[in-house]
Design an enzyme around this catalytic site. Structure first.
Site, PDB file in Angstrom:
ATOM      1  N   HIS A  48       0.828  -1.204   0.000  1.00 15.70           N
ATOM      2  CA  HIS A  48       0.000   0.000   0.000  1.00 15.70           C
ATOM      3  C   HIS A  48       0.865   1.258   0.000  1.00 15.70           C
ATOM      4  CE1 HIS A  48      -3.096   2.637   2.248  1.00 15.70           C
ATOM      5  NE2 HIS A  48      -3.540   2.475   1.012  1.00 15.70           N
ATOM      6  N   HIS A  75      -0.673  11.328  -1.639  1.00 15.86           N
ATOM      7  CA  HIS A  75      -2.008  10.935  -1.177  1.00 15.86           C
ATOM      8  C   HIS A  75      -2.901  12.123  -0.862  1.00 15.86           C
ATOM      9  CE1 HIS A  75      -5.053   9.659   1.796  1.00 15.86           C
ATOM     10  NE2 HIS A  75      -5.034   8.496   1.157  1.00 15.86           N
TER      11      HIS A  75
HETATM   12  O1  G3P Z   1      -6.675   2.048  -3.261  1.00 12.02           O
HETATM   13  C1  G3P Z   1      -6.807   1.480  -1.997  1.00 12.02           C
HETATM   14  C2  G3P Z   1      -6.507   2.486  -0.895  1.00 12.02           C
HETATM   15  O2  G3P Z   1      -5.262   3.066  -1.160  1.00 12.02           O
HETATM   16  C3  G3P Z   1      -7.563   3.528  -0.784  1.00 12.02           C
HETATM   17  O3  G3P Z   1      -7.372   4.373   0.300  1.00 12.02           O
HETATM   18  O4  G3P Z   1      -6.841   6.564   1.231  1.00 12.02           O
HETATM   19  O5  G3P Z   1      -5.112   4.796   1.225  1.00 12.02           O
HETATM   20  O6  G3P Z   1      -5.771   5.914  -0.884  1.00 12.02           O
HETATM   21  P1  G3P Z   1      -6.210   5.449   0.459  1.00 12.02           P
HETATM   22 MG    MG Z   2      -4.577   4.767  -2.307  1.00 13.16          MG
END
Ligand code: G3P
Ligand code: MG
Length: 236
Positions: free
Chosen positions: A14, A56
């Site tokens: 992630h 992000h």
């Molecule tokens: O794409 C999955 C996840 O990354 C979505 O949440 O806020 O971490 O971008 P976020």
């Molecule tokens: Mg994401």
């Protein structure tokens, strides 16, 4: 590029490398590769110059030593900032090159600043079509229906995932509208009803953000295809 998914790895790093590196950085991609991950997710937004970059938040404060909105910051400033541990904010082009080098399946999450949904999607879709020439084609997702629809209109040949926090009741209709191949949602919001619908429709379900290996195993046992995790150190 065919709208076909490669086999989905169970684990997706992630924001590039999760806790192993500053989020959404090239160091994260190197760390994910070093840990044996074959899939990564990262967030893409436009700078004031229209360059797609990995970040992000709409603002710079949390992840860099800059201040202000990403979409109002020119490249010259953006690329001079410290994104943590001496890392820079990467351009999408730099991340794509590493994804290709490592053979990653990349989930490119279009993360438009408010009011820039269509333009961000347009730039990302065009970039992928024109520059993601070899290696595994990325899977594109976005919380923004406008961004997803725009990208799909510009590049119908690419692979798309529906991305929600909580999956709406009409998700199968949206899946048909977008021609999406996968369903992404918050792990804590995933219902058995949605899982059953996904299984019947042959749609892989991907859950974020799962940092407990036990929780991941339970999700896999329920039929979840993949999880996004920050805790690369616990899984690999
Ligand atoms: O794409 C999955 C996840 O990354 C979505 O949440 O806020 O971490 O971008 P976020
Ligand atoms: Mg994401």
């Amino acid at each position: 590029m065919p709208a076909q998914l490669p086999p989905l790895p169970r684990l997706i790093a992630h924001r590039c490398g999760g806790v192993l590196a500053p989020e959404n950085t090239l160091a994260g991609l190197h760390a994910a590769a070093a840990r044996g991950f074959s899939a990564v997710e990262f967030d893409v937004m436009l700078s004031a110059d229209g360059t797609p970059v990995l970040i992000h938040d709409e603002t710079l404060e949390r992840t860099t030593n800059g201040i202000g909105r990403v979409c109002e910051t020119p490249d010259a400033v953006l690329f001079s900032l410290d994104a943590g541990q001496g890392e820079r904010i990467p351009a999408l082009a730099e991340a794509a090159a590493l994804c290709q080098q490592y053979g990653f399946l990349a989930n490119v999450e279009i993360k438009p600043a408010a009011g820039h949904e269509a333009r961000t999607a347009e730039v990302v879709a065009r970039f992928v079509v024109e520059h993601w020439g070899f290696g595994v084609p990325p899977l594109i997702s976005s919380f923004s229906p406008e961004a997803l629809a725009t990208a799909k209109r510009i590049a119908p040949q690419l692979q798309y995932g529906l991305l929600y926090e909580s999956v709406p009741a009409d998700w199968l209709q949206q899946r048909a509208n977008f021609g999406a191949l996968t369903l992404h949602c918050a792990a804590c919001e995933l219902s058995d009803v949605v899982l059953k619908e996904a299984e019947a429709a042959g749609v892989p379900v991907l859950c974020y953000t799962v940092n407990d290996p036990g929780e991941a195993q339970a999700l896999f046992a329920r039929g979840v295809a993949s999880v996004f995790t920050d805790r690369l150190d616990l899984f690999a």
